[in-house]
Write an enzyme that holds these catalytic residues in place. Structure first.
Site, mmCIF file in Angstrom:
data_model
loop_
_atom_site.group_PDB
_atom_site.id
_atom_site.type_symbol
_atom_site.label_atom_id
_atom_site.label_comp_id
_atom_site.label_asym_id
_atom_site.label_seq_id
_atom_site.Cartn_x
_atom_site.Cartn_y
_atom_site.Cartn_z
ATOM 1 N N ASP A 34 1.488 61.237 -12.444
ATOM 2 C CA ASP A 34 2.368 61.946 -11.528
ATOM 3 C C ASP A 34 1.918 63.414 -11.510
ATOM 4 O OD1 ASP A 34 4.803 62.734 -10.116
ATOM 5 O OD2 ASP A 34 5.487 63.453 -12.079
ATOM 6 N N PHE A 35 2.354 64.189 -10.520
ATOM 7 C CA PHE A 35 1.913 65.588 -10.476
ATOM 8 C C PHE A 35 2.983 66.550 -11.019
ATOM 9 C CE2 PHE A 35 1.243 69.690 -8.315
ATOM 10 C CZ PHE A 35 -0.002 69.991 -8.841
ATOM 11 N N ASP A 36 4.064 66.782 -10.248
ATOM 12 C CA ASP A 36 5.071 67.767 -10.658
ATOM 13 C C ASP A 36 5.817 67.297 -11.909
ATOM 14 O OD1 ASP A 36 5.416 69.900 -8.319
ATOM 15 O OD2 ASP A 36 4.992 67.955 -7.416
ATOM 16 N N ASP A 216 7.526 61.855 -14.917
ATOM 17 C CA ASP A 216 8.717 62.507 -15.497
ATOM 18 C C ASP A 216 10.016 62.220 -14.765
ATOM 19 O OD1 ASP A 216 7.919 64.084 -13.187
ATOM 20 O OD2 ASP A 216 9.407 65.530 -13.864
HETATM 21 MG MG LIG Z 1 7.220 64.374 -11.259
#
Ligand SMILES: [Mg+2]
Length: 262
Positions: A34-36, A216
């Site tokens: 995932d990124f953020d 997350d």
């Molecule tokens: Mg995220």
């Protein structure tokens, strides 16, 4: 079958690195990130998010050894710009837009038909949320994200009510909640988990390749659930139980973990 557990009860991926690595000692895993909140810190202004140089370097080095895909709620071009690595795969808008090296591209066809509806509801919501300060619209190809991190506490229920009432008139759209963001998506049975399964076929010759997924947020749970032959790692917490197998406390630990895979 993966089971839902209290994140506090999950073993640390860093402290149990050997045990974790023994699960794929004969089988190089595909890595989904995932990124953020996983590769880049969550920031006040969504546009300002970015990976630090060290993380970028680690992911780049990893990509020489592993097949890697970044799976994000951000639009495809946005997440691709932010990560900036040419030789990996990307799934943007929760997987509605997928792209990879050598001009590989795959958009969800049903979602494509919904583009005019997005234009309409975006306009409508911009008008109706006009009086609430701090609302930020982010239009991606197949998702309308409405950020409310900067909306004052007393305005938050009005904010949600307006969206709820508007979206009620659009059965072809679906509303999801993330961290201080409401995301309006096509009401199509498609999510990060399905995108990951699509990519697992694309990135491997094996029938059921071993995979690791780091994320997350609640939208990452769809992917954790698909890690039957793999490992889901929850970064931080999202306030609910999780289908992940392990946890990492922070982005710093994500870096440590990815470094250990090198
Ligand atoms: Mg995220």
């Amino acid at each position: 079958m993966k089971t839902l557990r209290d994140p506090k009860l999950l073993d640390s991926a860093i402290e149990n690195l050997e045990e974790l690595q023994s699960k794929f000692s004969h089988n190089k895993p595909l890595i989904f990130l995932d990124f953020d909140g996983t590769l880049a810190p969550i920031v006040e202004n969504h546009e300002d998010a970015g990976m630090d140089e060290e993380t970028k370097k680690i992911v780049n080095e990893l990509s020489n050894n592993y097949a890697i895909a970044v799976v994000s709620g951000r639009g495809l071009s946005d997440v691709r710009d932010k990560v900036g690595l040419a030789d990996i795969y990307y799934a943007g808008s929760h997987g509605f837009e997928i792209a990879g090296p050598n001009n590989f591209e795959k958009d969800n066809e049903e979602a494509e038909k919904m583009l005019p509806v997005f234009d309409e509801i975006e306009q409508k919501l911009q008008q109706e949320l006009n009086d609430i300060e701090g609302v930020r619209f982010e239009r991606k190809k197949f998702t309308l994200a409405i950020h409310y991190r900067q909306v004052t506490q007393e305005k938050i229920s009005a904010f949600h009510n307006i969206i709820e009432n508007t979206i009620a008139n659009y059965p072809k759209l679906h509303k999801g909640d993330g961290k201080k963001v409401v995301e309006i998506k096509p009401n199509i049975d498609w999510h990060k988990g399905k995108a990951v399964n699509f990519l697992r076929k694309e990135l491997s010759d094996q029938e059921n390749p071993f995979s690791i997924y780091l994320g997350d947020d609640t939208t990452d749970e769809d992917a954790f659930r698909e890690m039957e032959n793999g490992i889901g790692i929850l970064v931080g917490e999202h306030g609910n139980d999780s289908y992940a197998d392990y946890r990492l406390e922070s982005i710093t630990q994500v870096k440590q973990f990815l470094k250990a895979l090198l």
